[in-house]
Design an enzyme around this catalytic site. Structure first.
Site, mmCIF file in Angstrom:
data_model
loop_
_atom_site.group_PDB
_atom_site.id
_atom_site.type_symbol
_atom_site.label_atom_id
_atom_site.label_comp_id
_atom_site.label_asym_id
_atom_site.label_seq_id
_atom_site.Cartn_x
_atom_site.Cartn_y
_atom_site.Cartn_z
ATOM 1 N N ARG A 254 11.018 65.915 54.161
ATOM 2 C CA ARG A 254 11.191 65.643 52.731
ATOM 3 C C ARG A 254 11.169 66.910 51.885
ATOM 4 O O ARG A 254 10.745 66.904 50.730
ATOM 5 C CB ARG A 254 10.148 64.642 52.219
ATOM 6 C CG ARG A 254 10.184 63.301 52.928
ATOM 7 C CD ARG A 254 9.274 62.289 52.266
ATOM 8 N NE ARG A 254 9.735 61.990 50.900
ATOM 9 C CZ ARG A 254 10.714 61.142 50.601
ATOM 10 N NH1 ARG A 254 11.350 60.502 51.566
ATOM 11 N NH2 ARG A 254 11.044 60.925 49.347
ATOM 12 N N ASP B 223 29.825 68.414 46.181
ATOM 13 C CA ASP B 223 28.936 69.581 46.196
ATOM 14 C C ASP B 223 27.576 69.168 45.635
ATOM 15 O O ASP B 223 27.451 68.885 44.453
ATOM 16 C CB ASP B 223 29.538 70.710 45.355
ATOM 17 C CG ASP B 223 28.708 71.994 45.394
ATOM 18 O OD1 ASP B 223 27.651 72.006 46.049
ATOM 19 O OD2 ASP B 223 29.118 72.981 44.755
ATOM 20 N N GLU C 20 16.104 73.749 46.147
ATOM 21 C CA GLU C 20 14.960 74.666 46.078
ATOM 22 C C GLU C 20 15.131 75.799 47.082
ATOM 23 O O GLU C 20 15.847 75.670 48.074
ATOM 24 C CB GLU C 20 13.641 73.917 46.299
ATOM 25 C CG GLU C 20 13.604 73.022 47.520
ATOM 26 C CD GLU C 20 12.732 73.559 48.634
ATOM 27 O OE1 GLU C 20 12.512 74.788 48.661
ATOM 28 O OE2 GLU C 20 12.294 72.761 49.479
#
Length: 281
Positions: free
Chosen positions: A64, A122, A39
């Site tokens: 988190r 990755d 994100e």
């Protein structure tokens, strides 16, 4: 076991005894993908993204939250090193959008040396990221829990590709040159502040699931994929629903005093986009 490893293993749901072997590497890789979402919220809030060990531990492990490649692979590199693996970061040039010229080095990935073999790991390339390490070997088609990948070699350069329907799509170029913390800081700053960076113009999120599915979010558009097919799609109707979706479907922490964010802060982020909840219907 170090305090960081205990916290990291709790974060990703690891309950076994790690060993320096390929099975542990594969398991850690997939658990990380499933627990820590990709994100870019801090770019949009906006908040400066710090890459030192403490900052990454505070944000991705304790609070988190998720992050993008410089954060995701920074945390995984530390976890692998403290487990006993020989690992270092590399930098790649993203070519997923087929640019006319090679872009700068703005993608962090990992090189793991294990029992005489080299592997690429990755966990930070969003919806197309690897969910298992692959051998650093040219022209070998390698299956992961979420798709098929291969590496091709051109001189000193390697190119990671994934199978997209009936053709191979290049993701990024990289080489094995030693990189330093200052290189990651530079690439991170560019990714977060360059006016044309896609991280500045869209809310992007992805969480891979252990069963081979994945969840993606682009602004207000949510999709659940299973076996490469969309089994659930929706345009999230409002910011309140989006705020809950981030927590319930992506398991994103929002309550931390430093790294959390309120519904009002999210509303400010989403109001800056041209994309409206109704767009795309």
């Amino acid at each position: 076991m170090t305090p960081f490893l205990k916290a990291y293993f709790s974060r990703i749901g690891w309950s076994g005894t790690p060993a320096v072997d390929i099975n542990t590497l594969k398991r850690l890789h997939l658990l990380h993908n499933a627990a820590i979402p990709f994100e870019n919220l801090d770019v949009l809030l906006p908040r400066e993204i710090q890459l030192d060990d403490l900052a990454l531990e505070e944000k991705l492990v304790n609070a988190r939250r998720g992050g993008y490649c410089f954060e995701q692979n920074g945390v995984l590199e530390r976890a692998l090193r403290e487990t006993g693996f020989t690992v270092r970061s590399l930098l790649g040039r993203v070519v997923l959008a087929n640019p006319s010229t090679l872009p700068p080095r703005t993608h962090r990935l990992l090189l793991v040396e294990l029992q005489g073999e080299q592997w690429i790991a990755d966990v930070g390339f969003g919806g197309q990221t690897l969910t298992a390490p692959i051998r650093l070997q040219a022209n070998l088609e390698q299956q992961t829990p979420h798709g098929e990948y291969r590496l091709i070699q051109e001189g000193e350069d390697w190119i990671l590709q994934f199978r997209h329907h009936e053709h191979w799509q290049s993701m990024y170029h990289f080489d094995l040159v030693m990189q330093h913390q200052s290189d990651y800081v530079m690439g991170n700053f560019w990714s977060a502040h360059w006016p044309q960076s896609h991280f500045r113009h869209h809310l992007l999120m992805c969480r891979h699931l252990p069963d081979g599915g994945k969840l993606t979010l682009t602004n207000f558009h949510f999709t659940h994929y299973q076996d490469g097919h969309a089994v659930e799609q929706m345009n999230v109707p409002d910011v309140a629903s989006l705020y809950m979706l981030l927590q319930e479907r992506f398991d994103l922490g929002v309550d931390d005093a430093k790294h959390g964010f309120t519904e009002a802060e999210l509303a400010t982020v989403m109001a800056a986009f041209d994309t409206h909840p109704e767009a795309g219907k």
